[in-house]
Design a protein around this motif. Structure first.
Motif, short mmCIF file in Angstrom:
data_model
loop_
_atom_site.label_atom_id
_atom_site.label_comp_id
_atom_site.label_asym_id
_atom_site.label_seq_id
_atom_site.Cartn_x
_atom_site.Cartn_y
_atom_site.Cartn_z
N VAL A 145 27.98 45.29 35.09
CA VAL A 145 28.90 43.71 35.14
C VAL A 145 29.33 45.01 33.43
O VAL A 145 28.55 45.32 32.83
CB VAL A 145 28.07 42.79 34.78
N VAL A 146 30.54 44.83 33.15
CA VAL A 146 30.46 45.87 31.90
C VAL A 146 31.89 44.98 31.25
O VAL A 146 32.73 44.71 31.89
CB VAL A 146 31.72 46.79 32.50
N LEU A 147 31.66 44.53 30.12
CA LEU A 147 32.40 43.94 29.09
C LEU A 147 33.18 44.73 28.17
O LEU A 147 32.54 45.34 27.47
CB LEU A 147 31.63 42.21 28.30
N VAL A 148 34.62 44.03 28.25
CA VAL A 148 35.59 44.94 26.99
C VAL A 148 36.08 44.02 26.04
O VAL A 148 36.19 42.65 26.80
CB VAL A 148 36.95 46.33 27.78
N GLU A 149 35.25 43.62 24.93
CA GLU A 149 35.43 43.20 23.81
C GLU A 149 36.00 43.61 22.39
O GLU A 149 35.46 44.50 22.49
CB GLU A 149 34.15 41.52 23.79
N TYR A 150 37.05 42.87 21.72
CA TYR A 150 37.16 43.64 20.32
C TYR A 150 35.49 42.63 19.48
O TYR A 150 35.62 42.07 20.41
CB TYR A 150 38.50 42.45 20.09
#
Length: 245
Positions: free
Chosen positions: A192-197
């Motif tokens: 699972v890849v989370l891309v978050e600021y």
């Protein structure tokens, strides 16, 4: 005191138009296994008043922000080329783009998985329509639009190698249910890849509810059986956090 807002571009950035999924405005019954997972309080500015593991879930924007998703300057602002490199796709991978919106990143990933496919998940029919139109225009046959719900992305069990959530997870109104279903869809060793600021960086011009720290994300992913494997740090403003089943 909070600063009100900076500019029109910043306004759109904060709402995370990567994800069109209107997860904060919709409601669904809490199923028995998840009772007690959430707490409620008066909503903060830009929050929905629903707490999960110490974090207030943010408000969201839907399909009205679609045009901004495909803006010409997006690649340079967010370095989506580096993000594509970071996730290291294999030609046979089945990828779930959860909160795909118009499919900006879906259609960047699809050529990288010629023997696999990309499942582009959204809960707004308008976005599904846009995805299907773009698929026809591009001729990419390995893209499948999937209409999900606020609790279930409708992914096949044990059928996904990688699920990517680009500036989307922090807006899920039912994060435990959604992530439980995403984990069920992962194959053994799936990612699972989370891309978050980056919440740790005060210079990132995004409102606090639309940022996530590595520590918070790791805590929430651990609750559904995922462990943090690596963090890619080359993007201008975002974490790329890679978790594994």
């Amino acid at each position: 005191m909070k600063k009100p807002f900076w500019s029109v571009p910043a306004l759109f950035l904060f709402v995370n138009s990567f994800c069109s999924m209107v997860l904060g405005q919709q409601t669904a019954p809490i199923t028995e296994p998840f009772k007690g997972v959430y707490q409620y309080r008066k909503a903060s500015y830009d929050g929905i008043g629903k707490m999960y593991m110490g974090r207030e879930i943010s408000q969201v924007m839907g399909h009205l922000g679609a045009a901004w998703l495909n803006r010409p300057e997006r690649e340079q602002e967010e370095r989506t080329d580096l993000l594509l490199e970071a996730i290291n796709l294999k030609p046979t991978d089945v990828v779930a783009d959860v909160g795909a919106g118009t499919g900006y990143f879906t259609f960047l990933m699809a050529p990288k998985v010629p023997k696999g496919k990309v499942l582009a998940v959204d809960i707004e029919q308008e976005m599904i329509n846009d995805l299907n139109q773009t698929r026809k225009k591009t001729g990419l046959t390995n893209v499948q639009a999937v209409l999900g719900t606020i609790t279930d992305p409708k992914l096949p069990a044990n059928g996904v190698d990688l699920a990517i959530l680009i500036d989307a997870y922090h807006e899920f109104s039912h994060p435990r249910e959604m992530m439980t279903n995403i984990v069920r869809a992962l194959r053994p060793g799936g990612r699972v890849v989370l891309v978050e600021y980056r919440a740790e960086d005060p210079n990132v011009p995004i409102k606090p509810h639309h940022k996530m720290s590595i520590a918070q994300a790791t805590k929430e992913m651990k609750a559904v059986g995922l462990s943090l494997k690596s963090v890619y740090k080359k993007l201008p403003q975002q974490h790329v956090m890679i978790f594994q089943k």
